[in-house]
Design a protein around this motif. Structure first.
Motif, PDB file in Angstrom:
ATOM      1  N   ILE A 124       0.859  -1.179   0.138  1.00 29.84           N
ATOM      2  CA  ILE A 124      -0.037  -0.145   0.046  1.00 29.84           C
ATOM      3  C   ILE A 124       0.944   1.277  -0.006  1.00 29.84           C
ATOM      4  CG2 ILE A 124      -1.766   1.278   1.332  1.00 29.84           C
ATOM      5  CD1 ILE A 124      -2.756  -1.210   2.354  1.00 29.84           C
ATOM      6  N   LYS A 125       1.067   1.892  -1.288  1.00 30.11           N
ATOM      7  CA  LYS A 125       1.892   2.819  -1.224  1.00 30.11           C
ATOM      8  C   LYS A 125       1.255   4.438  -1.226  1.00 30.11           C
ATOM      9  CE  LYS A 125       5.534   0.575  -2.051  1.00 30.11           C
ATOM     10  NZ  LYS A 125       6.441   0.228  -1.108  1.00 30.11           N
ATOM     11  N   HIS A 126       0.035   4.504  -1.384  1.00 34.89           N
ATOM     12  CA  HIS A 126      -0.875   5.532  -1.256  1.00 34.89           C
ATOM     13  C   HIS A 126      -2.003   5.292  -0.293  1.00 34.89           C
ATOM     14  CE1 HIS A 126       1.318   6.638  -4.996  1.00 34.89           C
ATOM     15  NE2 HIS A 126       1.250   5.335  -5.569  1.00 34.89           N
ATOM     16  N   ILE A 127      -2.270   6.127   0.685  1.00 32.58           N
ATOM     17  CA  ILE A 127      -3.273   6.463   1.532  1.00 32.58           C
ATOM     18  C   ILE A 127      -4.269   7.581   0.872  1.00 32.58           C
ATOM     19  CG2 ILE A 127      -4.326   6.339   3.830  1.00 32.58           C
ATOM     20  CD1 ILE A 127      -2.554   4.016   3.356  1.00 32.58           C
ATOM     21  N   VAL A 128      -5.490   7.207   0.301  1.00 29.88           N
ATOM     22  CA  VAL A 128      -6.356   8.159  -0.115  1.00 29.88           C
ATOM     23  C   VAL A 128      -6.819   8.739   0.916  1.00 29.88           C
ATOM     24  CG1 VAL A 128      -8.059   8.667  -1.772  1.00 29.88           C
ATOM     25  CG2 VAL A 128      -6.431   6.747  -2.302  1.00 29.88           C
ATOM     26  N   PRO A 129      -6.990  10.233   1.114  1.00 32.98           N
ATOM     27  CA  PRO A 129      -7.270  10.719   2.112  1.00 32.98           C
ATOM     28  C   PRO A 129      -9.184  10.767   2.344  1.00 32.98           C
ATOM     29  CG  PRO A 129      -6.280  12.274   0.967  1.00 32.98           C
ATOM     30  CD  PRO A 129      -5.941  11.143   0.550  1.00 32.98           C
ATOM     31  N   TRP A 130      -9.795  10.557   3.205  1.00 33.94           N
ATOM     32  CA  TRP A 130     -11.444  10.813   3.051  1.00 33.94           C
ATOM     33  C   TRP A 130     -11.857  12.085   3.229  1.00 33.94           C
ATOM     34  CZ3 TRP A 130     -15.652  12.404   5.780  1.00 33.94           C
ATOM     35  CH2 TRP A 130     -16.805  11.865   5.156  1.00 33.94           C
ATOM     36  N   ASP A 131     -12.496  12.502   2.308  1.00 34.69           N
ATOM     37  CA  ASP A 131     -13.506  13.524   2.611  1.00 34.69           C
ATOM     38  C   ASP A 131     -14.922  13.249   2.124  1.00 34.69           C
ATOM     39  OD1 ASP A 131     -14.060  15.205  -0.116  1.00 34.69           O
ATOM     40  OD2 ASP A 131     -12.189  14.164  -0.176  1.00 34.69           O
ATOM     41  N   ALA A 132     -15.865  14.106   2.402  1.00 30.71           N
ATOM     42  CA  ALA A 132     -17.205  13.790   2.259  1.00 30.71           C
ATOM     43  C   ALA A 132     -17.674  13.723   0.650  1.00 30.71           C
ATOM     44  CB  ALA A 132     -18.365  14.847   2.782  1.00 30.71           C
ATOM     45  N   GLY A 133     -16.843  14.554  -0.314  1.00 34.63           N
ATOM     46  CA  GLY A 133     -17.032  14.455  -1.589  1.00 34.63           C
ATOM     47  C   GLY A 133     -16.342  13.478  -2.306  1.00 34.63           C
ATOM     48  N   LEU A 134     -15.491  12.621  -1.459  1.00 36.72           N
ATOM     49  CA  LEU A 134     -14.719  11.530  -2.276  1.00 36.72           C
ATOM     50  C   LEU A 134     -13.670  12.167  -3.157  1.00 36.72           C
ATOM     51  CD1 LEU A 134     -17.107   8.741  -2.487  1.00 36.72           C
ATOM     52  CD2 LEU A 134     -15.761   9.080  -0.395  1.00 36.72           C
ATOM     53  N   THR A 135     -13.348  13.518  -3.178  1.00 35.44           N
ATOM     54  CA  THR A 135     -12.673  14.033  -4.226  1.00 35.44           C
ATOM     55  C   THR A 135     -11.232  13.380  -4.517  1.00 35.44           C
ATOM     56  OG1 THR A 135     -11.670  15.681  -2.568  1.00 35.44           O
ATOM     57  CG2 THR A 135     -13.538  16.506  -3.825  1.00 35.44           C
ATOM     58  N   ALA A 136     -10.326  12.823  -3.458  1.00 37.57           N
ATOM     59  CA  ALA A 136      -9.350  12.198  -3.572  1.00 37.57           C
ATOM     60  C   ALA A 136      -9.258  10.760  -4.153  1.00 37.57           C
ATOM     61  CB  ALA A 136      -8.372  12.188  -2.388  1.00 37.57           C
ATOM     62  N   MET A 137     -10.321  10.338  -3.728  1.00 38.75           N
ATOM     63  CA  MET A 137     -10.713   8.893  -4.442  1.00 38.75           C
ATOM     64  C   MET A 137     -11.030   8.948  -5.920  1.00 38.75           C
ATOM     65  SD  MET A 137     -13.959   6.299  -4.084  1.00 38.75           S
ATOM     66  CE  MET A 137     -13.702   5.886  -2.153  1.00 38.75           C
ATOM     67  N   VAL A 138     -11.697   9.942  -6.317  1.00 38.51           N
ATOM     68  CA  VAL A 138     -12.160  10.461  -7.809  1.00 38.51           C
ATOM     69  C   VAL A 138     -10.991  10.637  -8.618  1.00 38.51           C
ATOM     70  CG1 VAL A 138     -13.221  11.940  -9.097  1.00 38.51           C
ATOM     71  CG2 VAL A 138     -14.442  11.092  -7.127  1.00 38.51           C
ATOM     72  N   ALA A 139      -9.895  11.506  -7.810  1.00 37.05           N
ATOM     73  CA  ALA A 139      -8.806  11.814  -8.613  1.00 37.05           C
ATOM     74  C   ALA A 139      -7.943  10.737  -8.828  1.00 37.05           C
ATOM     75  CB  ALA A 139      -8.013  12.912  -7.680  1.00 37.05           C
ATOM     76  N   ARG A 140      -7.910   9.866  -7.854  1.00 38.94           N
ATOM     77  CA  ARG A 140      -7.015   8.649  -7.986  1.00 38.94           C
ATOM     78  C   ARG A 140      -7.543   7.530  -8.926  1.00 38.94           C
ATOM     79  NH1 ARG A 140      -1.892   7.619  -7.344  1.00 38.94           N
ATOM     80  NH2 ARG A 140      -1.807   8.794  -5.174  1.00 38.94           N
ATOM     81  N   GLY A 141      -8.688   7.480  -8.988  1.00 41.59           N
ATOM     82  CA  GLY A 141      -9.547   6.439  -9.888  1.00 41.59           C
ATOM     83  C   GLY A 141      -9.251   6.978 -11.288  1.00 41.59           C
ATOM     84  N   ALA A 142      -9.408   8.347 -11.547  1.00 39.78           N
ATOM     85  CA  ALA A 142      -9.481   8.896 -12.662  1.00 39.78           C
ATOM     86  C   ALA A 142      -8.033   9.044 -13.545  1.00 39.78           C
ATOM     87  CB  ALA A 142      -9.964  10.460 -12.692  1.00 39.78           C
TER      88      ALA A 142
END
Length: 464
Positions: A81-99
């Motif tokens: 696990i090299k990247h911990i995606v920070p949580w926020d209500a809009g899931l913005t970091a998850m969206v950026a990582r998935g895109a």
């Protein structure tokens, strides 16, 4: 010439199972193959924020403790696990990582109930979480993936694999059908067409008993390794992963580290879901009813072990035969794993999500027995135990908080408070499909409940 950047495996669902299973395999591959793939770990809800914060402080590293049935413990620092995606209500970091174009696989572990499927394995659009996501929220995997894949489609449109790693029959297919149905209800035609053409959803079978981490793990890890781990995880020594080899954008060379790549996962999946998962739930519900806390205690209780053994032997093995697996041997290995006293897996953890497990793990065997002209007496024990378990829940008599993503508490309290609660339970189509209208099944269930109700009134001795 510079080395190519690693491909990213984005995982949604920061629970213990992912860190003891998929992350372990990718760690082993990293050691063998070099940094060609790395994991980015994310979560849809805020309940994993403390864990994500702890892992961030440790650069994503943690120790996995495994233990054999004889008590032999091993410790391994997991570094995939090299990247911990920070949580926020809009899931913005998850969206950026998935895109990000580097992300080639998006995998997920959200539990059986996290797919919101009805008894026909179709998306339930009436569930409040799905209703909210249809209005633009991201409470569920579907709402989260819609945001991620919209951004990916708009950014570059490169293909990606959507990989289900949960205990769900035909898990890739059923997730995909649910997700496409969700997009249709959103009237998101452009994304629907893109997902259909640019993604794949292989079926998988995953297996490793992974209890919720307890406070005693970290001191053992510190003593054994010298690492003061704030996020250790433990699991049994046994591990298995079978995947259909249908990836949209390349994959890690998982066969190098013991993963079985196949054309069809069906034989492994059916054996695991019906023999392991259903028996696990049987043992947890029964053990809870007689006042036991741990799976190993309940498996070592002769009457409970016999319930699970008879269910598999009388009804499941005939339903799955012929099979490329040695089903009797698999049954015996599974029960031996459950009896491991060093795992200390709780009945609370395994008893969870019963409203999804009945239709997913148990009802298929009931219906197949009737189709063969046989009465599924051994299988009827499982829903009967769950009914008695729900009675205890309704009366506030369970020794722990029951967790079930499909539980609408107010509705089920009304059902269990009614004088015909058992008849209404037996007639629930979401649980039993066509058997909900079968008088023979209702009678069998009533007889089984009556027998087990008397049995459950007698506390059972606890083996430590």
């Amino acid at each position: 010439m510079t080395a190519a950047s690693p491909s990213v495996w984005l995982h949604i669902g920061a629970g213990s199972f992912h860190r003891a299973h998929q992350a372990w395999y990718l760690h082993r591959l990293l050691q063998q193959d070099g940094p060609r793939w790395e994991i980015a770990l994310s979560n849809i809800r805020d309940d994993a924020v403390p864990l994500l914060n702890a892992l961030t402080q440790q650069n994503g590293e943690y120790v996995l403790e495994t233990v054999t049935p004889t008590g032999e413990r091993q410790y391994e620092k997991i570094t995939s696990i090299k990247h911990i995606v920070p949580w926020d209500a809009g899931l913005t970091a998850m969206v950026a990582r998935g895109a990000d174009a580097a992300t080639k696989v998006i995998a997920f572990t959200v539990t059986e109930s996290g797919y919101y499927l009805d008894s026909d394995h179709r998306l339930d659009p009436r569930h409040p979480d799905i209703t909210a996501d249809l209005q633009g929220e991201a409470r569920t995997l579907y709402g989260a993936l819609r945001r991620v894949l919209q951004a990916r489609m708009q950014a570059h449109g490169q293909p990606v694999t959507l990989l289900n790693c949960d205990n769900l029959r035909h898990n890739g297919e059923r997730f995909r059908e649910g997700f496409l149905a969700f997009l249709r209800l959103c009237h998101d035609d452009a994304l629907l067409a893109w997902v259909t053409e640019q993604t794949t959803s292989p079926n998988t079978m995953v297996d490793r008993i992974t209890p919720r981490p307890t406070a005693d793990i970290a001191p053992r890890v510190l003593e054994a390794t010298g690492f003061a781990d704030s996020a250790p995880v433990m699991g049994e020594a046994f591990i298995q992963w079978v995947i259909e080899d249908n990836f949209a954008a390349g994959r890690p060379a998982l066969e190098k580290v013991g993963v079985t790549l196949v054309d069809s996962v069906l034989p492994w999946e059916e054996a695991k879901i019906r023999i392991l998962n259903a028996s696990h739930s049987c043992i947890a519900w029964a053990g809870t009813l007689v006042g036991q806390d741990f799976i190993h205690q309940s498996t070592q209780t002769q009457a409970i072990k016999e319930m699970a053994w008879e269910y598999v032997t009388q009804d499941v093995i005939p339903s799955l035969s012929p099979s490329p697996l040695e089903l009797e041997a698999y049954r015996d290995v599974v029960l031996a794993r459950f009896a491991n006293p060093y795992i200390r897996d709780t009945n609370q953890r395994v008893a969870a999500d019963g409203l999804s497990k009945i239709p997913g793990f148990i009802t298929p065997t009931l219906t197949e027995c009737y189709a063969r002209g046989e009465t599924p007496r051994a299988t009827a024990v499982l829903p009967a135990l769950f009914f008695l378990f729900l009675q205890r829940w309704h009366r506030g008599e369970l020794p722990y908080v029951y967790q079930d993503g499909a539980l609408e508490a107010e509705s089920w309290h009304r059902i269990m408070a009614s004088p015909d609660a058992l008849a209404r339970f037996a007639a629930d189509e979401a649980l039993f499909g066509p058997l909900a209208h079968d008088t023979a099944f209702a009678t069998l269930l009533a007889e089984t409940v009556a027998t087990l109700d008397e049995w459950a009134k007698v506390p059972q001795p606890v083996n430590e």
